[in-house]
Design a protein around this motif. Structure first.
Motif, PDB file in Angstrom:
ATOM      1  N   LEU A 255     -43.195 -58.014   2.261  1.00  0.00           N
ATOM      2  CA  LEU A 255     -44.294 -58.840   2.381  1.00  0.00           C
ATOM      3  C   LEU A 255     -43.679 -60.086   2.912  1.00  0.00           C
ATOM      4  O   LEU A 255     -44.344 -60.863   3.858  1.00  0.00           O
ATOM      5  CB  LEU A 255     -44.707 -59.211   1.108  1.00  0.00           C
ATOM      6  N   LEU A 256     -42.401 -60.508   2.789  1.00  0.00           N
ATOM      7  CA  LEU A 256     -42.054 -61.855   3.299  1.00  0.00           C
ATOM      8  C   LEU A 256     -41.114 -61.746   4.330  1.00  0.00           C
ATOM      9  O   LEU A 256     -41.172 -62.813   5.146  1.00  0.00           O
ATOM     10  CB  LEU A 256     -41.318 -62.396   1.963  1.00  0.00           C
ATOM     11  N   LEU A 257     -40.069 -60.946   4.346  1.00  0.00           N
ATOM     12  CA  LEU A 257     -39.129 -60.625   5.242  1.00  0.00           C
ATOM     13  C   LEU A 257     -39.758 -60.562   6.698  1.00  0.00           C
ATOM     14  O   LEU A 257     -40.185 -59.175   6.866  1.00  0.00           O
ATOM     15  CB  LEU A 257     -38.085 -60.292   4.804  1.00  0.00           C
TER      16      LEU A 257
ATOM     17  N   HIS B 138     -52.221 -57.896  10.188  1.00  0.00           N
ATOM     18  CA  HIS B 138     -51.480 -57.597  11.277  1.00  0.00           C
ATOM     19  C   HIS B 138     -50.258 -57.960  10.885  1.00  0.00           C
ATOM     20  O   HIS B 138     -49.598 -58.710  11.797  1.00  0.00           O
ATOM     21  CB  HIS B 138     -52.106 -57.517  12.698  1.00  0.00           C
ATOM     22  N   PHE B 139     -49.714 -57.815   9.701  1.00  0.00           N
ATOM     23  CA  PHE B 139     -48.417 -58.510   9.470  1.00  0.00           C
ATOM     24  C   PHE B 139     -47.353 -57.838  10.664  1.00  0.00           C
ATOM     25  O   PHE B 139     -47.230 -56.984  10.979  1.00  0.00           O
ATOM     26  CB  PHE B 139     -47.909 -58.120   8.015  1.00  0.00           C
ATOM     27  N   ASP B 140     -46.574 -58.805  10.850  1.00  0.00           N
ATOM     28  CA  ASP B 140     -45.266 -58.247  11.949  1.00  0.00           C
ATOM     29  C   ASP B 140     -44.250 -57.495  11.272  1.00  0.00           C
ATOM     30  O   ASP B 140     -43.169 -57.821  11.221  1.00  0.00           O
ATOM     31  CB  ASP B 140     -44.667 -59.467  12.453  1.00  0.00           C
ATOM     32  N   VAL B 141     -44.673 -56.481  10.529  1.00  0.00           N
ATOM     33  CA  VAL B 141     -43.864 -55.790   9.804  1.00  0.00           C
ATOM     34  C   VAL B 141     -44.201 -54.159  10.356  1.00  0.00           C
ATOM     35  O   VAL B 141     -45.314 -53.845  10.265  1.00  0.00           O
ATOM     36  CB  VAL B 141     -43.692 -55.958   8.312  1.00  0.00           C
ATOM     37  N   SER B 142     -42.989 -53.406  10.756  1.00  0.00           N
ATOM     38  CA  SER B 142     -43.276 -51.967  11.239  1.00  0.00           C
ATOM     39  C   SER B 142     -43.339 -51.078   9.920  1.00  0.00           C
ATOM     40  O   SER B 142     -42.510 -51.500   9.114  1.00  0.00           O
ATOM     41  CB  SER B 142     -42.091 -51.846  12.340  1.00  0.00           C
ATOM     42  N   LEU B 143     -43.658 -49.868  10.330  1.00  0.00           N
ATOM     43  CA  LEU B 143     -43.620 -48.954   9.074  1.00  0.00           C
ATOM     44  C   LEU B 143     -42.186 -48.565   8.597  1.00  0.00           C
ATOM     45  O   LEU B 143     -41.793 -48.358   7.722  1.00  0.00           O
ATOM     46  CB  LEU B 143     -44.266 -47.593   9.593  1.00  0.00           C
ATOM     47  N   TRP B 144     -41.281 -48.585   9.959  1.00  0.00           N
ATOM     48  CA  TRP B 144     -40.005 -48.493   9.796  1.00  0.00           C
ATOM     49  C   TRP B 144     -39.305 -49.326   8.856  1.00  0.00           C
ATOM     50  O   TRP B 144     -38.267 -48.813   8.089  1.00  0.00           O
ATOM     51  CB  TRP B 144     -39.316 -48.140  11.182  1.00  0.00           C
TER      52      TRP B 144
END
Lengths: 447, 301
Positions: free
Chosen positions: B84-86, B39-45
């Motif tokens: 992956l990082l930002l 559940h990385f805090d990164v959206s598909l957008w």
């Protein structure tokens, strides 16, 4: 090559000199005599902006206060003005405000177009507390009493030491029961140049103040290190310990940089009967999540702008209360003439961790992010509509109810690990009319 | 003799296989795992915009600088690393980071080489401006270990000619972490735990290893790796700031031209991986013609 080697040597030298100026808090109970000390759950509030930090260590010590002692590694020798006694009520307010919460919704008559109304319900308050205590006298063994104060009901010593064996002996001789295994950790902290903050209760002062409970200890200091030392706490612990950390920051959410910070499952619909056992529900849910993360996760229970809440488990803290906890930048808001209700510019993050030495070998390290996104551990009860009206919408509503209950039962089982059979029984699902009585084609052209 | 020929043939096949394809595959797998399991805090957008901006920037630069062809591989690696990082709540920041990463390759140059690793620079700019953050602790053991295997695998599979800087950095970094633990009397579980950072792996295998931004000779690269490792540890334990390697690399990048000046070697070309040696052809016969070929055209990827 020589030009390259010079900066290299400088780097190596500085590597060897690192161990200055580290900071660390959150200690462990050190018993005097044989009294069993309960050190299962602690609460710590950390206020931080730039490198300025104020830490409040809650204290719910229940035993004989004579037995109470706290040892905390600190980055520097603290002046008397850097130590303060806080109000337990403020910490409790903070705990209540950020507690995981249960909300209720009521289904409306499906024959009428409706809007959902949200009702806030209750909040869970199951926090426990933390540590503190003391007294002491300076002596040999390479241990120096850097400072000695009486603050409120506490006698406080700041100790420095040349080596951990001396410190350990000193503490033992002075009646502090040092758990086995603490020595190597004391050694590590000493090498990193830390001092030790030792607190005990001054019985005379306590009697004078007429207090029946111990108030939280607060320490203010400036250090680039944003961390909480938990290693000492794992030494005398019997099993895993709970720790609740409340961060009050200016910019945004706080997270751990050396462990996974995980959001708890939230906004899940659960069966109505959980209303009476929300405490059990939440405890088991938390245990289940800890297992899911292989006992290595730090869990976020709340992250919210201190200006508001929705629903509010308790009202946001007042400016005075925030100040009491150490929010030092609040004053500026008042001075610039912004009226009441203006942004307080305080963001609260509540983390909950269950830790032991095996899964949390290293102290907790944190960072403040620019994320101001809100998060709350919120669970939902949805009451069915029980009216007698008849219309096609009502028919299909009733048919879907059983399905919904089943879904809620499964959610509950997954979240808590409770037995699905018992959940169904408690919900009395079997007694509900099923939608399965009719064939699918009968439902297709229902009339 | 026949055996030798076969080996040379196999070598040639490996050489033709662009290591970046393997890197793209492992980064994409990791991103998928992170999204689904962690559940990385990164959206598909955010992913779409990061990848899109990076490719567009590369395309625009290809036209602007009249490069022979549009090559999406390097910008894809930079963009996937950024995903992956930002972490940021603002899609504009994601786009900005991707733009800075790719554009910097063309703008900030020193003697035909770009100076900063694109991802590294973009991350540092975003971190310094407070517009986003990196969550180094979000990986967990399983993902970390799996990714470590994939990364090590990439060294073997692609026979990356410049694995020396990665291995050098990791060697120094790990060694110093353990040395510190021993000095403090800490259990070794602590340095092991400190290594468990996905950001560290991405850094070691995808950033510092970038052949375009590391010194041209092996000696230079080992010295560079040591300096970066020392800087990273100093930032972490001396200044108590997270993401030590990222800051360390950005701070040390300007030393690359200096090292190249002191220890001259041949420039790197993705299509012809080499360790940068310009002599001693006996070591690997396949490398002989390749390492001597200096690209005629300016290459920016």
């Amino acid at each position: 090559m020589r030009r390259v080697l010079v900066p290299l040597l400088t780097f190596v030298t500085s590597l060897l000199l690192w161990s200055d100026n580290a900071s660390a808090f959150c200690g462990f109970y050190v018993g005097k005599a044989d009294t069993k000390l309960f050190n299962k759950a602690s609460e710590v509030a950390i206020v931080r902006h730039d490198n300025k930090t104020v830490i409040t260590i809650a204290n719910d010590f229940k035993g004989d206060v004579k037995e109470f002692a706290l040892v905390v590694p600190v980055p520097t020798v603290l002046e008397k003005e850097q130590i303060h006694i806080g109000e337990a009520a403020v910490l409790k307010h903070l705990a209540d405000y950020s507690a995981p919460r249960l909300v209720e919704y009521f289904d409306h008559n499906p024959c009428v177009r409706y809007e959902m109304l949200e009702q806030k319900f209750g909040a869970l308050k199951d926090m426990a507390p933390a540590s503190a205590p003391a007294r002491g006298r300076g002596r040999a063994l390479g241990v120096t009493v850097e400072a000695q104060y009486t603050v409120g009901e506490y006698d406080i010593l700041i100790l420095s030491a040349i080596e951990s064996a001396g410190l350990e002996t000193w503490l033992s001789e002075n009646g502090y029961r040092i758990p086995n295994g603490a020595s190597s950790i004391l050694h590590s902290y000493l090498k990193q140049g830390m001092k030790f903050f030792v607190a005990k209760v001054n019985l005379g002062e306590q009697a004078k103040l007429g207090l029946t409970h111990l108030r939280p200890l607060q320490i203010a200091f400036e250090s680039p290190k944003f961390m909480l030392p938990i290693r000492l706490g794992t030494v005398n612990a019997d099993g895993a310990q709970e720790l609740f950390i409340y961060f009050l920051t200016k910019q945004g959410r706080v997270e751990t940089t050396n462990y996974r910070t995980v959001r708890l499952p939230e906004a899940q619909e659960i069966p109505l009967y959980v209303k009476d056992k929300f405490g059990d529900f939440y405890r088991d849910l938390f245990t289940q999540q800890v297992k899911r993360e292989s006992e290595r996760g730090v869990f976020m229970e709340y992250a919210w702008d201190m200006n508001w809440c929705d629903p509010c488990a308790a009202n946001p803290l007042s400016a005075e209360e925030l100040r009491g906890l150490g929010v030092f930048w609040q004053e500026n808001v008042g001075r610039t003439g912004k009226g009441i209700g203006q942004a307080q510019n305080v963001f609260l993050t509540r983390l909950h961790v269950r830790y032991d030495a095996a899964h949390f070998p290293e102290d907790l390290m944190f960072q403040e992010t620019s994320d101001r996104g809100n998060f709350q551990a919120r669970y939902i009860l949805r009451h069915p509509w029980t009216g007698q009206d008849e219309c096609p919408a009502a028919t299909s509503y009733r048919q879907q109810l059983r399905e919904r209950y089943e879904r809620e039962a499964q959610t509950l089982a997954t979240l808590t690990g409770w037995n699905i059979g018992e959940i169904r029984k408690a919900m009395n699902i079997a007694s509900l009319p099923t939608g399965e009585g009719k064939k699918w084609y009968q439902q297709l052209w229902a009339n | 003799m026949e055996q030798r020929n076969e080996r040379i043939q196999a070598d040639q096949i490996f050489r033709r296989f662009d290591p970046r394809l393997y890197q793209i595959a492992s980064l994409s797998t990791l991103l998928l795992y992170g999204l689904v399991w962690l559940h990385f805090d990164v959206s598909l957008w955010q992913i779409v915009i990061t990848l899109g901006t990076a490719l567009l920037t590369q395309y625009a630069a290809t036209c602007l600088y009249k490069l022979p062809s549009f090559d999406p591989r390097s910008p894809l690696i930079s963009a996937l690393s950024l995903c992956l990082l930002l972490r940021t709540n603002d899609l504009v920041v994601a786009a900005l980071a991707a733009f800075i990463a790719i554009a910097s390759k063309f703008v900030i140059r020193w003697k035909e080489k770009h100076l900063f690793n694109p991802t590294n620079l973009a991350l540092v700019v975003v971190l310094a401006s407070g517009l986003g953050w990196i969550s180094p602790g979000q990986w967990g053991q399983v993902a970390w270990f799996g990714f470590l295997i994939a990364c090590l695998g990439s060294l073997v599979v692609t026979r990356a000619a410049r694995a020396d800087v990665t291995l050098g950095f990791l060697g120094f970094y790990v060694g110093l972490l353990f040395a510190r633990a021993l000095w403090l009397g800490d259990p070794l579980t602590i340095p092991l735990h400190q290594l468990e950072s996905g950001a560290l792996l991405i850094f070691a295998f995808f950033m510092i290893s970038d052949p375009k931004t590391t010194p041209d000779t092996r000696t230079g690269r080992i010295i560079f790796a040591l300096i970066v490792a020392l800087a990273a540890l100093y930032i972490q334990f001396g200044l108590f700031r997270p993401n030590g390697p990222l800051w360390g690399l950005i701070g040390c990048a300007p030393m690359v031209p200096l090292l190249d000046h002191l220890l001259p070697g041949s420039r790197y070309d993705w299509s012809k991986p080499s360790s940068g040696r310009s002599s001693n052809p006996v070591v690997n016969p396949v490398l002989v013609p390749l390492s001597l070929s200096v690209p005629q055209q300016r290459r920016f990827s």
